[in-house]
Scaffold this motif. Structure first.
Motif, PDB file in Angstrom:
ATOM      1  N   UNK A 195       6.991  16.045 -34.926  1.00  0.00           N
ATOM      2  CA  UNK A 195       7.586  15.106 -33.991  1.00  0.00           C
ATOM      3  C   UNK A 195       8.660  14.302 -34.720  1.00  0.00           C
ATOM      4  N   UNK A 196       9.890  14.438 -34.292  1.00  0.00           N
ATOM      5  CA  UNK A 196      10.998  13.816 -34.996  1.00  0.00           C
ATOM      6  C   UNK A 196      11.049  12.304 -34.782  1.00  0.00           C
ATOM      7  N   UNK A 197      10.347  11.803 -33.777  1.00  0.00           N
ATOM      8  CA  UNK A 197      10.336  10.363 -33.528  1.00  0.00           C
ATOM      9  C   UNK A 197       9.320   9.652 -34.420  1.00  0.00           C
ATOM     10  N   UNK A 198       8.071  10.119 -34.377  1.00  0.00           N
ATOM     11  CA  UNK A 198       7.031   9.434 -35.173  1.00  0.00           C
ATOM     12  C   UNK A 198       6.734  10.128 -36.502  1.00  0.00           C
ATOM     13  N   UNK A 199       7.461  11.204 -36.784  1.00  0.00           N
ATOM     14  CA  UNK A 199       7.347  11.928 -38.054  1.00  0.00           C
ATOM     15  C   UNK A 199       5.932  12.460 -38.300  1.00  0.00           C
ATOM     16  N   UNK A 200       5.266  12.817 -37.233  1.00  0.00           N
ATOM     17  CA  UNK A 200       3.906  13.379 -37.345  1.00  0.00           C
ATOM     18  C   UNK A 200       3.980  14.896 -37.355  1.00  0.00           C
ATOM     19  N   UNK A 201       3.191  15.510 -38.248  1.00  0.00           N
ATOM     20  CA  UNK A 201       3.167  16.965 -38.385  1.00  0.00           C
ATOM     21  C   UNK A 201       1.816  17.507 -37.944  1.00  0.00           C
ATOM     22  N   UNK A 202       1.834  18.428 -37.003  1.00  0.00           N
ATOM     23  CA  UNK A 202       0.626  19.127 -36.574  1.00  0.00           C
ATOM     24  C   UNK A 202       0.801  20.614 -36.855  1.00  0.00           C
ATOM     25  N   UNK A 203      -0.327  21.321 -36.947  1.00  0.00           N
ATOM     26  CA  UNK A 203      -0.255  22.759 -37.153  1.00  0.00           C
ATOM     27  C   UNK A 203      -1.170  23.476 -36.179  1.00  0.00           C
ATOM     28  N   UNK A 204      -0.728  24.644 -35.742  1.00  0.00           N
ATOM     29  CA  UNK A 204      -1.453  25.461 -34.770  1.00  0.00           C
ATOM     30  C   UNK A 204      -1.672  26.844 -35.378  1.00  0.00           C
ATOM     31  N   UNK A 205      -2.909  27.294 -35.381  1.00  0.00           N
ATOM     32  CA  UNK A 205      -3.226  28.599 -35.961  1.00  0.00           C
ATOM     33  C   UNK A 205      -2.653  29.717 -35.087  1.00  0.00           C
ATOM     34  N   UNK A 206      -1.936  30.639 -35.710  1.00  0.00           N
ATOM     35  CA  UNK A 206      -1.398  31.795 -34.995  1.00  0.00           C
ATOM     36  C   UNK A 206      -2.239  33.049 -35.210  1.00  0.00           C
ATOM     37  N   UNK A 207      -2.988  33.077 -36.301  1.00  0.00           N
ATOM     38  CA  UNK A 207      -3.829  34.226 -36.628  1.00  0.00           C
ATOM     39  C   UNK A 207      -5.211  33.724 -37.031  1.00  0.00           C
ATOM     40  N   UNK A 208      -6.157  34.619 -37.165  1.00  0.00           N
ATOM     41  CA  UNK A 208      -7.491  34.253 -37.632  1.00  0.00           C
ATOM     42  C   UNK A 208      -7.435  33.877 -39.111  1.00  0.00           C
ATOM     43  N   UNK A 209      -8.185  32.838 -39.457  1.00  0.00           N
ATOM     44  CA  UNK A 209      -8.296  32.392 -40.853  1.00  0.00           C
ATOM     45  C   UNK A 209      -6.932  32.199 -41.513  1.00  0.00           C
ATOM     46  N   UNK A 210      -6.059  31.398 -40.903  1.00  0.00           N
ATOM     47  CA  UNK A 210      -4.711  31.215 -41.466  1.00  0.00           C
ATOM     48  C   UNK A 210      -4.752  30.373 -42.737  1.00  0.00           C
ATOM     49  N   UNK A 211      -3.770  30.575 -43.599  1.00  0.00           N
ATOM     50  CA  UNK A 211      -3.593  29.760 -44.801  1.00  0.00           C
ATOM     51  C   UNK A 211      -2.133  29.339 -44.897  1.00  0.00           C
ATOM     52  N   UNK A 212      -1.879  28.309 -45.719  1.00  0.00           N
ATOM     53  CA  UNK A 212      -0.524  27.795 -45.893  1.00  0.00           C
ATOM     54  C   UNK A 212       0.324  28.723 -46.752  1.00  0.00           C
ATOM     55  N   UNK A 213      -0.288  29.274 -47.800  1.00  0.00           N
ATOM     56  CA  UNK A 213       0.429  30.158 -48.725  1.00  0.00           C
ATOM     57  C   UNK A 213      -0.355  31.460 -48.879  1.00  0.00           C
ATOM     58  N   UNK A 214      -0.127  32.378 -47.955  1.00  0.00           N
ATOM     59  CA  UNK A 214      -0.814  33.660 -47.974  1.00  0.00           C
ATOM     60  C   UNK A 214      -0.186  34.554 -49.047  1.00  0.00           C
ATOM     61  N   UNK A 215      -1.007  35.285 -49.823  1.00  0.00           N
ATOM     62  CA  UNK A 215      -0.437  36.210 -50.823  1.00  0.00           C
ATOM     63  C   UNK A 215       0.567  37.160 -50.187  1.00  0.00           C
ATOM     64  N   UNK A 216       1.605  37.488 -50.941  1.00  0.00           N
ATOM     65  CA  UNK A 216       2.733  38.246 -50.399  1.00  0.00           C
ATOM     66  C   UNK A 216       2.315  39.576 -49.787  1.00  0.00           C
ATOM     67  N   UNK A 217       1.337  40.244 -50.397  1.00  0.00           N
ATOM     68  CA  UNK A 217       0.944  41.569 -49.895  1.00  0.00           C
ATOM     69  C   UNK A 217       0.069  41.484 -48.647  1.00  0.00           C
ATOM     70  N   UNK A 218      -0.344  40.267 -48.273  1.00  0.00           N
ATOM     71  CA  UNK A 218      -1.232  40.099 -47.117  1.00  0.00           C
ATOM     72  C   UNK A 218      -0.593  39.307 -45.977  1.00  0.00           C
ATOM     73  N   UNK A 219       0.487  38.612 -46.251  1.00  0.00           N
ATOM     74  CA  UNK A 219       1.025  37.662 -45.268  1.00  0.00           C
ATOM     75  C   UNK A 219       1.584  38.377 -44.030  1.00  0.00           C
ATOM     76  N   UNK A 220       1.475  37.724 -42.853  1.00  0.00           N
ATOM     77  CA  UNK A 220       2.028  38.313 -41.624  1.00  0.00           C
ATOM     78  C   UNK A 220       3.552  38.265 -41.588  1.00  0.00           C
ATOM     79  N   UNK A 221       4.174  37.474 -42.464  1.00  0.00           N
ATOM     80  CA  UNK A 221       5.632  37.414 -42.617  1.00  0.00           C
ATOM     81  C   UNK A 221       6.316  37.069 -41.301  1.00  0.00           C
ATOM     82  N   UNK A 222       5.921  35.924 -40.724  1.00  0.00           N
ATOM     83  CA  UNK A 222       6.572  35.459 -39.499  1.00  0.00           C
ATOM     84  C   UNK A 222       7.973  34.975 -39.845  1.00  0.00           C
ATOM     85  N   UNK A 223       8.980  35.714 -39.383  1.00  0.00           N
ATOM     86  CA  UNK A 223      10.366  35.458 -39.770  1.00  0.00           C
ATOM     87  C   UNK A 223      11.241  34.981 -38.620  1.00  0.00           C
TER      88      UNK A 223
END
Length: 278
Positions: free
Chosen positions: A42-70
């Protein structure tokens, strides 16, 4: 082209390797190619939320496993988030509802991506989708030509749903070079009858391995002719991978951009690019 301005607008802590963004009112939706989350800032209150797109998501998925959302695009109240298709783990397309903030559907596009490779004469190791547009009638998917063959291709798919029968057109482009290295598509959006796109020159012959960043361009394509109107180099140091409209007036158009820093650092700078309307 007339003068442009590029500046850092703000920084977000908690997002790394940003690869796509979409501004909706005060909410900036961001994807990262290392992450299994869709981020909402949110650009007004500078609040960051996250929504899972896949099962068991992580912030830094190993390169050989990541879904590579581009890439991501939207139509009405739905966001469409695409994997790059550059490995077998990267064939997902997620439909996300902006009203309920929930995933509507998860799609496996392996068959479609295989057909696109065959039709566009792109080898699997050179296939790397990094931009997407949906206007309700047509999908435009942008292959980043950072492989050996430099196949910068826009696939136009005439279908309201990627699961139904469709007509397919592939249009190839020669994008500008920096220091002898051909730039390649990294994102695109549709504004009226024009496609605005980003391209980056990265000194690598692999869609998998990163290389030295030599700079990025903004460009425009006429939707009716599918020919490039102009390109403009905007940086010699940044690998811009996300583009969204910020503001537009009679004489000026402003975009927000994000960059992929190719590190595991959870920190993202959002840039503002201003161009004269022409």
């Amino acid at each position: 082209m007339e003068k442009f301005t590029l500046e850092i607008l703000f920084q977000i802590i908690g997002i790394g390797s940003a690869s796509g963004l979409f501004l909706n009112n005060d909410s900036l939706y961001i994807i990262g190619d290392n992450s299994g989350f869709l981020y909402e800032y949110n650009m007004q209150n500078q609040q960051l939320n996250q929504h899972a797109l896949i099962d068991n998501p992580t912030q830094n998925t190993p390169k050989n496993l990541k879904p590579d959302f581009e890439s991501l695009t939207h139509h009405n109240d739905t966001l469409y988030v695409f994997g790059s298709g550059s490995t077998e783990n990267r064939n997902k397309m997620i439909e996300f509802d902006l009203k309920s903030k929930t995933v509507l559907q998860k799609n496996n596009l392996v068959d479609l991506y295989g057909l696109m490779q065959s039709f566009g004469e792109i080898k699997p190791e050179d296939f790397n989708l990094e931009g997407a547009i949906f206007d309700g009638e047509n999908w435009y998917l942008f292959n980043r030509g950072n492989g050996i063959t430099n196949k910068n291709t826009i696939f136009t798919i005439h279908a309201k749903n990627l699961g139904e029968e469709f007509a397919l057109v592939a249009t190839n482009y020669k994008l500008p070079k920096i220091k002898g290295v051909r730039s390649s598509f990294t994102d695109a959006i549709l504004l009226e009858d024009k496609i605005y796109f980003l391209s980056t020159a990265e000194d690598t012959k692999s869609t998998y391995d990163d290389g030295e960043i030599l700079g990025s361009f903004i460009g425009r394509i006429d939707l009716k002719t599918m020919k490039i109107d102009f390109t403009q180099k905007i940086t010699s140091t940044n690998k811009f991978e996300g583009l969204t409209l910020y503001k537009k007036s009679n004489d000026k158009i402003e975009f927000l951009l994000c960059e992929d820093n190719d590190t595991e650092l959870l920190e993202t700078k959002i840039f503002k690019l201003s161009l004269p309307v022409k």
